[in-house]
Design a protein around this motif. Structure first.
Motif, PDB file in Angstrom:
ATOM      1  N   VAL A  67       0.804  -1.234   0.000  1.00  0.00           N
ATOM      2  CA  VAL A  67       0.000   0.000   0.000  1.00  0.00           C
ATOM      3  C   VAL A  67       0.831   1.277   0.000  1.00  0.00           C
ATOM      4  O   VAL A  67       0.305   2.351  -0.232  1.00  0.00           O
ATOM      5  CB  VAL A  67      -0.991   0.054   1.188  1.00  0.00           C
ATOM      6  CG1 VAL A  67      -1.914  -1.154   1.182  1.00  0.00           C
ATOM      7  CG2 VAL A  67      -0.277   0.191   2.512  1.00  0.00           C
ATOM      8  N   ARG A  68       2.127   1.162   0.260  1.00  0.00           N
ATOM      9  CA  ARG A  68       2.956   2.367   0.349  1.00  0.00           C
ATOM     10  C   ARG A  68       2.968   3.097  -0.987  1.00  0.00           C
ATOM     11  O   ARG A  68       3.101   2.487  -2.047  1.00  0.00           O
ATOM     12  CB  ARG A  68       4.388   2.002   0.747  1.00  0.00           C
ATOM     13  CG  ARG A  68       5.192   3.215   1.117  1.00  0.00           C
ATOM     14  CD  ARG A  68       6.492   2.839   1.756  1.00  0.00           C
ATOM     15  NE  ARG A  68       7.137   4.070   2.208  1.00  0.00           N
ATOM     16  CZ  ARG A  68       8.130   4.102   3.049  1.00  0.00           C
ATOM     17  NH1 ARG A  68       8.612   2.994   3.545  1.00  0.00           N
ATOM     18  NH2 ARG A  68       8.658   5.247   3.415  1.00  0.00           N
TER      19      ARG A  68
ATOM     20  N   ASP B 160       5.746  12.278  -0.136  1.00  0.00           N
ATOM     21  CA  ASP B 160       5.683  13.374   0.831  1.00  0.00           C
ATOM     22  C   ASP B 160       4.347  13.342   1.589  1.00  0.00           C
ATOM     23  O   ASP B 160       3.298  13.091   1.000  1.00  0.00           O
ATOM     24  CB  ASP B 160       5.855  14.686   0.046  1.00  0.00           C
ATOM     25  CG  ASP B 160       5.679  15.899   0.920  1.00  0.00           C
ATOM     26  OD1 ASP B 160       5.093  16.879   0.449  1.00  0.00           O
ATOM     27  OD2 ASP B 160       6.111  15.848   2.092  1.00  0.00           O
ATOM     28  N   ILE B 161       4.414  13.615   2.862  1.00  0.00           N
ATOM     29  CA  ILE B 161       3.213  13.550   3.701  1.00  0.00           C
ATOM     30  C   ILE B 161       2.128  14.505   3.195  1.00  0.00           C
ATOM     31  O   ILE B 161       0.942  14.179   3.201  1.00  0.00           O
ATOM     32  CB  ILE B 161       3.566  13.801   5.196  1.00  0.00           C
ATOM     33  CG1 ILE B 161       2.323  13.762   6.086  1.00  0.00           C
ATOM     34  CG2 ILE B 161       4.304  15.094   5.429  1.00  0.00           C
ATOM     35  CD1 ILE B 161       1.704  12.447   6.227  1.00  0.00           C
ATOM     36  N   ASN B 162       2.531  15.686   2.712  1.00  0.00           N
ATOM     37  CA  ASN B 162       1.549  16.662   2.220  1.00  0.00           C
ATOM     38  C   ASN B 162       0.783  16.133   1.015  1.00  0.00           C
ATOM     39  O   ASN B 162      -0.405  16.411   0.860  1.00  0.00           O
ATOM     40  CB  ASN B 162       2.247  17.980   1.884  1.00  0.00           C
ATOM     41  CG  ASN B 162       2.549  18.756   3.147  1.00  0.00           C
ATOM     42  OD1 ASN B 162       1.647  19.140   3.880  1.00  0.00           O
ATOM     43  ND2 ASN B 162       3.819  18.942   3.432  1.00  0.00           N
TER      44      ASN B 162
ATOM     45  N   ALA C 227       3.527  15.913  12.387  1.00  0.00           N
ATOM     46  CA  ALA C 227       4.516  16.030  13.468  1.00  0.00           C
ATOM     47  C   ALA C 227       5.577  14.940  13.397  1.00  0.00           C
ATOM     48  O   ALA C 227       6.569  14.987  14.119  1.00  0.00           O
ATOM     49  CB  ALA C 227       3.818  15.982  14.832  1.00  0.00           C
ATOM     50  N   GLY C 228       5.363  13.943  12.535  1.00  0.00           N
ATOM     51  CA  GLY C 228       6.358  12.887  12.388  1.00  0.00           C
ATOM     52  C   GLY C 228       5.997  11.603  13.102  1.00  0.00           C
ATOM     53  O   GLY C 228       6.841  10.731  13.284  1.00  0.00           O
ATOM     54  N   CYS C 229       4.729  11.475  13.530  1.00  0.00           N
ATOM     55  CA  CYS C 229       4.307  10.232  14.194  1.00  0.00           C
ATOM     56  C   CYS C 229       4.386   9.073  13.197  1.00  0.00           C
ATOM     57  O   CYS C 229       3.870   9.172  12.092  1.00  0.00           O
ATOM     58  CB  CYS C 229       2.873  10.398  14.707  1.00  0.00           C
ATOM     59  SG  CYS C 229       2.178   8.878  15.388  1.00  0.00           S
ATOM     60  N   SER C 230       5.032   7.996  13.595  1.00  0.00           N
ATOM     61  CA  SER C 230       5.118   6.849  12.690  1.00  0.00           C
ATOM     62  C   SER C 230       4.691   5.553  13.365  1.00  0.00           C
ATOM     63  O   SER C 230       4.891   4.469  12.843  1.00  0.00           O
ATOM     64  CB  SER C 230       6.549   6.709  12.159  1.00  0.00           C
ATOM     65  OG  SER C 230       7.422   6.476  13.240  1.00  0.00           O
ATOM     66  N   PHE C 231       4.104   5.668  14.561  1.00  0.00           N
ATOM     67  CA  PHE C 231       3.653   4.455  15.257  1.00  0.00           C
ATOM     68  C   PHE C 231       2.390   4.776  16.035  1.00  0.00           C
ATOM     69  O   PHE C 231       2.349   5.719  16.826  1.00  0.00           O
ATOM     70  CB  PHE C 231       4.744   3.956  16.214  1.00  0.00           C
ATOM     71  CG  PHE C 231       4.455   2.597  16.799  1.00  0.00           C
ATOM     72  CD1 PHE C 231       5.063   1.461  16.269  1.00  0.00           C
ATOM     73  CD2 PHE C 231       3.571   2.453  17.868  1.00  0.00           C
ATOM     74  CE1 PHE C 231       4.788   0.204  16.806  1.00  0.00           C
ATOM     75  CE2 PHE C 231       3.282   1.205  18.402  1.00  0.00           C
ATOM     76  CZ  PHE C 231       3.906   0.077  17.875  1.00  0.00           C
ATOM     77  N   PHE C 232       1.360   3.985  15.796  1.00  0.00           N
ATOM     78  CA  PHE C 232       0.101   4.176  16.520  1.00  0.00           C
ATOM     79  C   PHE C 232      -0.398   2.821  16.999  1.00  0.00           C
ATOM     80  O   PHE C 232      -0.413   1.845  16.253  1.00  0.00           O
ATOM     81  CB  PHE C 232      -0.940   4.811  15.598  1.00  0.00           C
ATOM     82  CG  PHE C 232      -2.261   5.105  16.280  1.00  0.00           C
ATOM     83  CD1 PHE C 232      -2.523   6.362  16.809  1.00  0.00           C
ATOM     84  CD2 PHE C 232      -3.239   4.116  16.400  1.00  0.00           C
ATOM     85  CE1 PHE C 232      -3.728   6.632  17.437  1.00  0.00           C
ATOM     86  CE2 PHE C 232      -4.450   4.375  17.034  1.00  0.00           C
ATOM     87  CZ  PHE C 232      -4.692   5.635  17.551  1.00  0.00           C
TER      88      PHE C 232
ATOM     89  N   ILE D  53       2.862   5.680   4.552  1.00  0.00           N
ATOM     90  CA  ILE D  53       4.128   6.389   4.741  1.00  0.00           C
ATOM     91  C   ILE D  53       5.186   5.471   5.368  1.00  0.00           C
ATOM     92  O   ILE D  53       6.239   5.923   5.817  1.00  0.00           O
ATOM     93  CB  ILE D  53       3.956   7.660   5.613  1.00  0.00           C
ATOM     94  CG1 ILE D  53       3.386   7.316   7.001  1.00  0.00           C
ATOM     95  CG2 ILE D  53       3.062   8.679   4.924  1.00  0.00           C
ATOM     96  CD1 ILE D  53       3.618   8.401   8.030  1.00  0.00           C
ATOM     97  N   GLY D  54       4.890   4.177   5.407  1.00  0.00           N
ATOM     98  CA  GLY D  54       5.864   3.228   5.959  1.00  0.00           C
ATOM     99  C   GLY D  54       5.895   3.203   7.470  1.00  0.00           C
ATOM    100  O   GLY D  54       6.840   2.708   8.078  1.00  0.00           O
TER     101      GLY D  54
END
Lengths: 268, 65, 382
Positions: A266-267, C2-4, C27-32, C54-55
């Protein structure tokens, strides 16, 4: 084979020794077997994290020269799941006990197994809450005396290894501290297994469990673990004894691998 | 050669019970902790090193002479 | 990508919960890690949809205890981490919240408040968890709690929550409520986002003590060591010394640790406390509010001012630490302070404490998910 002195110098925090554990406590034997397994596999200690919950078993990671997280009671597997999912390259080992793993942490236990996240979980089962002075635990055998079962326990106990098998763990083994070489080999296999590995170790708590059950001689305690266990091959002939050995070893997709392949799909 | 660290030994005797050749025996020798340190019989030792693996306190070392 | 680009157009009409997701990713959060609960579920859903793109990593845990445990664990691998919940889940998180405070683990916890106690009103807004957010876990501590009063602020304050969490090595709570979480408003994704990252340790490891503050700067915040580096860090919720080793019987070690953990927050109130203050000059009375209740409060202020009443407005975007000094100064100037909140009076007590009887303090309280109206507030201003 590495000597205890070399093992100690290579892996143990000298300032923390001798350990706080009581005489005859089996936790040190489990630590010894774990370190030997790591040494035989020549694993990089800097790439390992040792996670634990609360209890006597959970003090073990404080003695190792590596990153360690001493979590809240019962939650070691939840924290370890976050560490492994956060950085799947790390080798994560969890030390837990019967109360930590199957009592307060029972839900985390079955769900970490269900996900099959790549942790090596070493559960030291001493039939009691040792650190709080010997209360009845989820594995306390029926009729045993503890400070909260003064007339003998009536609760049916959990069989941790069977529980892990039923929840779907791909690698499950059970040994006792009277089988240190077999234990070391099982931990080695668990560390090599990509998925959730569960190694239950029957280990004595002379101070809080055996003393209250009127067994006050180390030799009797040691012999109990020899005499009341039987290897799985002969388990059918001895239904009254606890089966020990490698109880399950299958291949199963591991969670971080599955997540990685999902991300690659999905990336953007 | 079997060496036992008196500083680390807590006197549980698991090494004695595990030894298949009776190279270790419960003794009357008491360390500063007030526990008995096992008696060593070098000649009986067959170097299986089970005692090293079972010792919960890293207190025992078996080495070739 | 890009996140945007993933978030799409700069201007969007979205829900508060979705704005929180956007803020976290910016903000750069990559783990939830999370567990479904009304009215915060949309945050989990958004994260599960966007994080793999976003990996990053999304993991659904078995309960809220495990959710907070997992994000604390992941934070020690160097990730910026978040979980989202509502009252019942927030209650379950109190134990691990204390752990994050004690071990100085950066992470963000979103509580989209609903009516309580217990299961209460799952689909109705409330501000009943203000005191729980401050005092919910056992022991003495200071914590940072932010409260958004619009969908745009849900995005902006989520970014701020991450920045404060990284800067002060403290869990930060974003205390939203059901009405902000489920409300749809126009937002503008900021063109540039200020990002603060935790300071990583960079000294000779033989000298490194993981919980000794002030190696690089004269701060009370220790440099961070990520799991898997050459440094060995023992992280424990037990009282620990600067080496991170448990020392549980020494009153001095405990006292030094707890004081440092508290003072790293209280020494920096000016940096942490953000307020939206309007019309304070020559004001005769002031309305203090936060979150959704700050909106009718502002309307009431504006209406009162058309009636030539000199009323000022303070919106506490940072609820905790509470800026006692500032409110104390305000109380010297005005005759009356009105506190508007959707509970039986929680911040009201702090205001009274800061005022020390210098002026009247009145409470406009609204329960059951009913957002107070400007009329309710104007009545008290009469």
């Amino acid at each position: 084979m590495i000597s205890n002195k070399e093992l100690h110098d290579k892996y143990i925090k000298k300032a923390m020794m001798p350990s706080i554990l009581c005489a005859g406590c089996g936790n040190g034997t489990v630590l010894n077997a774990t370190l030997r397994a790591i040494d035989v596999l020549d694993m990089d200690l800097d790439n390992m994290v040792f996670v634990s919950g609360i209890g006597c078993s959970s003090r073990l990671n404080a003695y190792i020269n590596a990153d360690a997280l001493h979590a809240t009671h019962g939650r070691a597997l939840a924290f370890a799941t976050g560490i492994k999912a956060g950085n799947p390259k790390l080798d994560v080992v969890v030390f837990t006990g019967d109360g930590d793993c199957a009592g307060i942490g029972g839900n985390h236990f079955i769900h970490a197994i269900r996900r099959n996240i790549g942790l090596t979980v070493i559960a030291i089962n001493n039939y009691t809450y040792g650190m709080t002075g010997g209360q009845m635990s989820p594995t306390t055998p029926q009729k045993s005396i503890s400070t909260t079962s003064p007339y003998g326990a009536i609760d049916h106990p959990f069989d941790l290894a069977e529980l892990a098998k039923a929840a779907g763990a791909p690698y499950v083994a059970r040994w006792t501290i009277a089988h240190p070489l077999q234990l070391q080999r099982a931990i080695k296999k668990g560390l090599k297994n990509n998925g959730f590995s569960f190694i239950e170790v029957l280990s004595p708590c002379p101070t809080s469990f055996w003393r209250r059950n009127k067994v006050r001689n180390f030799e009797t305690i040691y012999n109990w673990y020899k005499e009341n266990t039987v290897t799985i091959k002969k388990a059918k002939e001895h239904p009254d004894k606890i089966p020990i050995g490698e109880l399950k070893n299958i291949d199963k997709d591991e969670w971080t691998d599955l997540w990685k392949s999902l991300v690659s799909e999905v990336r953007i | 050669m079997i060496r036992i660290s008196e500083e680390y030994c807590k006197g549980c005797g698991y090494c004695v019970f595990a030894c298949p050749t009776d190279a270790l025996k419960i003794s009357n020798k008491i360390n500063f902790r007030g526990v008995s340190i096992p008696l060593i019989d070098e000649k009986a030792c067959k170097m299986c090193r089970l005692c090293e693996m079972i010792c919960p306190d890293f207190a025992i070392v078996v080495e070739e002479e | 990508m890009d996140i945007n680009t993933i978030l799409g157009p700069r201007e969007q009409f979205i829900q508060g919960d979705t704005a929180c997701v956007y803020g976290a990713l910016l903000a750069g959060c990559s783990f939830f890690a999370g567990y479904p609960i009304t009215p915060a579920t949309e945050i989990s859903e958004g994260m599960s949809r966007l994080l793999p793109k976003i990996g990053g990593t999304y993991i659904q845990m078995e309960d809220e205890i495990a959710s907070l445990g997992a994000i604390i664990g992941a934070s020690w691998t160097g990730k910026k981490t978040m979980t989202a919940t509502s009252g019942p889940g927030f209650s379950l998180m109190q134990e691990n919240l204390g752990y994050a405070l004690m071990t100085e683990t950066p992470c963000v916890i979103v509580n989209v408040q609903r009516g309580g106690p217990s299961t209460g009103q799952p689909t109705r807004a409330s501000q009943g968890d203000v005191m729980q957010a401050r005092y919910g876990s056992h022991g003495d501590y200071e914590i940072i709690v932010l409260s958004p009063s619009s969908v745009q602020e849900m995005l902006d304050l989520t970014i701020r929550a991450f920045n404060l969490s990284e800067k002060y090595r403290v869990p930060v709570i974003l205390l939203a409520d059901e009405s902000i979480g489920h409300m749809r408003e126009k937002i503008t994704i900021p063109e540039h986002t200020l990002i603060i990252n935790r300071t990583l340790v960079d000294i000779d490891y033989t000298e490194y003590k993981p919980f000794r503050a002030g190696y690089l700067h004269a701060t009370k915040i220790p440099e961070f060591d990520t799991f898997g580096s050459k440094y060995n860090t023992y992280v424990t919720g037990l009282t620990h010394n600067k080496d991170g080793f448990p020392v549980t019987g020494d009153w001095k070690v405990h006292s030094d640790l707890i004081k440092r953990l508290s003072r790293k927050i209280t020494d920096n109130i000016d940096d942490i406390c953000e307020m939206d203050c309007r019309f304070l000059n020559y004001a005769e009375s002031v309305i203090i509010s936060y979150g959704i209740s700050a909106r009718p409060a502002l309307s009431a202020v504006e209406m009162a001012r058309t009636m030539e009443k000199n009323v000022a407005y303070i919106n506490l975007k940072t609820i905790w630490p509470f800026n006692y000094e500032f409110i104390s100064e305000v109380s010297k100037q005005v005759d009356k302070i009105v506190v508007v909140e959707m509970n039986m009076g929680q911040i009201y007590h702090c205001v009274k404490e800061a005022v020390e009887g210098r002026c009247d303090v009145e409470l406009v309280s609204s329960l059951g998910g009913r957002v107070p109206t400007p009329k309710d507030i104007l009545e008290v201003l009469k």
